[in-house]
Motif scaffolding. Structure first.
Motif, PDB file in Angstrom:
ATOM      1  N   LYS A 125       0.830  -1.208   0.000  1.00 21.20           N
ATOM      2  CA  LYS A 125       0.000   0.000   0.000  1.00 21.20           C
ATOM      3  C   LYS A 125       0.865   1.258   0.000  1.00 21.20           C
ATOM      4  O   LYS A 125       0.561   2.233  -0.685  1.00 21.20           O
ATOM      5  CB  LYS A 125      -0.917  -0.015   1.226  1.00 21.20           C
ATOM      6  CG  LYS A 125      -1.818   1.207   1.332  1.00 21.20           C
ATOM      7  CD  LYS A 125      -2.720   1.368   0.119  1.00 21.20           C
ATOM      8  CE  LYS A 125      -3.749   0.250   0.028  1.00 21.20           C
ATOM      9  NZ  LYS A 125      -4.703   0.461  -1.079  1.00 21.20           N
ATOM     10  N   TRP A 126       1.964   1.246   0.753  1.00 21.14           N
ATOM     11  CA  TRP A 126       2.848   2.407   0.764  1.00 21.14           C
ATOM     12  C   TRP A 126       3.467   2.634  -0.609  1.00 21.14           C
ATOM     13  O   TRP A 126       3.644   3.787  -1.038  1.00 21.14           O
ATOM     14  CB  TRP A 126       3.946   2.214   1.812  1.00 21.14           C
ATOM     15  CG  TRP A 126       3.490   2.502   3.213  1.00 21.14           C
ATOM     16  CD1 TRP A 126       3.418   1.613   4.245  1.00 21.14           C
ATOM     17  CD2 TRP A 126       3.013   3.743   3.746  1.00 21.14           C
ATOM     18  NE1 TRP A 126       2.929   2.214   5.379  1.00 21.14           N
ATOM     19  CE2 TRP A 126       2.670   3.532   5.097  1.00 21.14           C
ATOM     20  CE3 TRP A 126       2.833   5.011   3.197  1.00 21.14           C
ATOM     21  CZ2 TRP A 126       2.177   4.544   5.920  1.00 21.14           C
ATOM     22  CZ3 TRP A 126       2.333   6.023   4.019  1.00 21.14           C
ATOM     23  CH2 TRP A 126       2.015   5.784   5.351  1.00 21.14           C
ATOM     24  N   ILE A 127       3.818   1.554  -1.309  1.00 18.71           N
ATOM     25  CA  ILE A 127       4.383   1.683  -2.652  1.00 18.71           C
ATOM     26  C   ILE A 127       3.335   2.250  -3.601  1.00 18.71           C
ATOM     27  O   ILE A 127       3.625   3.115  -4.440  1.00 18.71           O
ATOM     28  CB  ILE A 127       4.910   0.324  -3.148  1.00 18.71           C
ATOM     29  CG1 ILE A 127       6.117  -0.097  -2.308  1.00 18.71           C
ATOM     30  CG2 ILE A 127       5.287   0.386  -4.627  1.00 18.71           C
ATOM     31  CD1 ILE A 127       6.566  -1.521  -2.547  1.00 18.71           C
ATOM     32  N   GLU A 128       2.095   1.790  -3.463  1.00 17.10           N
ATOM     33  CA  GLU A 128       1.015   2.322  -4.290  1.00 17.10           C
ATOM     34  C   GLU A 128       0.826   3.825  -4.062  1.00 17.10           C
ATOM     35  O   GLU A 128       0.608   4.589  -5.006  1.00 17.10           O
ATOM     36  CB  GLU A 128      -0.289   1.578  -3.994  1.00 17.10           C
ATOM     37  CG  GLU A 128      -0.315   0.148  -4.501  1.00 17.10           C
ATOM     38  CD  GLU A 128      -1.556  -0.610  -4.054  1.00 17.10           C
ATOM     39  OE1 GLU A 128      -2.331  -0.050  -3.234  1.00 17.10           O
ATOM     40  OE2 GLU A 128      -1.754  -1.749  -4.518  1.00 17.10           O
ATOM     41  N   LEU A 129       0.918   4.242  -2.801  1.00 15.18           N
ATOM     42  CA  LEU A 129       0.785   5.658  -2.486  1.00 15.18           C
ATOM     43  C   LEU A 129       1.941   6.467  -3.080  1.00 15.18           C
ATOM     44  O   LEU A 129       1.755   7.596  -3.546  1.00 15.18           O
ATOM     45  CB  LEU A 129       0.722   5.857  -0.970  1.00 15.18           C
ATOM     46  CG  LEU A 129      -0.559   5.391  -0.287  1.00 15.18           C
ATOM     47  CD1 LEU A 129      -0.435   5.525   1.240  1.00 15.18           C
ATOM     48  CD2 LEU A 129      -1.768   6.195  -0.772  1.00 15.18           C
ATOM     49  N   SER A 130       3.141   5.887  -3.077  1.00 13.34           N
ATOM     50  CA  SER A 130       4.296   6.568  -3.671  1.00 13.34           C
ATOM     51  C   SER A 130       4.120   6.731  -5.175  1.00 13.34           C
ATOM     52  O   SER A 130       4.450   7.780  -5.741  1.00 13.34           O
ATOM     53  CB  SER A 130       5.578   5.789  -3.371  1.00 13.34           C
ATOM     54  OG  SER A 130       5.844   5.765  -1.987  1.00 13.34           O
TER      55      SER A 130
END
Length: 218
Positions: free
Chosen positions: A34-39
């Motif tokens: 999810k953090w990668i998606e947000l990035s």
């Protein structure tokens, strides 16, 4: 009667509090994916809004760009800013949307039509590979295949940095008890691939870009 109403209000308030707490816990326990998606979304919006601060935020200190050239994150963002300054407007087959608010971050942007499509994330240890497709919807496609926009396949690579303090030496500081749960990793975008080159091709117009892009890479 008033006591029943008061009790009902207390119960409803308690339920809302618990729901909010559960939502907060869910947010705090976000996965690496999810953090990668947000990035990725931050990169997307940074380009659409021509906001180099948004673009810089998820970048690693050293970034690999086209042809495996290693540049600092400051140099990369400087290239983005130069690009935005050189292309105040692009020839586009699509009319830009109308933004009622004068302070809209998309208002006046030359890259409002940029997008990152179908990102597929594969995490291997401390590296994450994101296979995706870059598109400029307002630029003519390189070939007639029924799809709109100029496209190219891309792969971003993120690296994980441990977000934890150094463990002090036992003989100097005594016994150190590590935390029960490991601290979340900090994911940074370390490889941009040909993203900058793809956008910079618009300096020469649609014709030049269509010759360079539209074929699959990876």
């Amino acid at each position: 009667m008033s006591r029943r109403i008061f009790a009902a209000i207390v119960i409803v308030a308690g339920i809302l509090f618990l729901c909010g707490y559960a939502g907060a816990q869910k947010f705090l326990s976000m996965t690496d994916r999810k953090w990668i998606e947000l990035s990725i979304d931050q990169i997307r919006k940074g380009i659409q809004q021509e906001d180099t601060a948004k673009i810089m935020a998820p970048l690693a200190g050293q970034v690999v760009t086209e042809n495996k050239i290693v540049q600092t994150r400051e140099t990369v963002c400087s290239r983005f800013q130069t690009l935005f300054d050189r292309i105040p407007a692009r020839q586009s087959s699509l009319a830009a949307p109308s933004y009622p608010r004068a302070d809209s971050p998309y208002r006046g942007s030359a890259f409002w039509d940029f997008d990152i499509l179908d990102p597929q994330i594969t995490i291997r240890g401390d590296s994450a590979f994101v296979d995706c497709e870059l598109v400029l919807w307002g630029t003519k496609p390189a070939k007639v295949d029924g799809r709109h926009g100029l496209r190219t396949r891309e792969q971003f690579i993120f690296v994980a940095q441990a977000n934890s303090k150094d463990v002090p030496a036992g003989e100097e500081y005594g016994t150190f008890d590590p935390p029960e749960k490991p601290r979340p990793k900090v994911w940074r975008l370390a490889t941009l691939g040909n993203l900058l080159e793809f956008l910079e091709s618009q300096q020469d117009g649609d014709k030049g870009a269509s010759k360079t892009y539209g074929r699959k890479r990876l």
